[in-house]
Design a protein around this motif. Structure first.
Motif: not given
Length: 97
Positions: A45, A85, A87-89, A91-92, A94
């Motif tokens: 990410e 950056y 986001p991946s699915e 969501r590592k 926050i």
């Protein structure tokens, strides 16, 4: 997705201790490099990319092309280092509101 100032500051802090995972050499931005960036973004990410070369205009064009092709957000460019950056699915990371 656009990042607000608080989110960008948070990501900069997280990226501070990271090492570049992709390095762009004298051959420039190739399909292989873009594929490597895609894999790194999907896995981490938040990544750093090191861009070789002295010409600032060429570096700015490479940064714009990477952002456009990857769909990632440009968090920061310092010298030859680009912080991205996306986001991946899973969501590592926050982000603050």
């Amino acid at each position: 997705m656009t990042l607000n100032k608080k989110q960008i500051q948070h990501l900069k802090g997280l990226a501070h201790h990271l090492n570049p995972v992709v390095m762009i050499g004298n051959n420039g931005l190739t399909e292989g490099v873009l594929a490597e960036i895609e894999l790194a973004l999907a896995h981490h990410e938040l990544i750093k990319v090191k861009i070789a070369g002295e010409d600032r205009d060429v570096k700015n064009l490479i940064v714009a092309a990477i952002v456009r092709e990857s769909g990632a957000q440009n968090v920061q460019v310092i010298g030859k280092i680009l912080v991205l950056y996306r986001p991946s699915e899973a969501r590592k990371i926050i982000l603050p509101k």
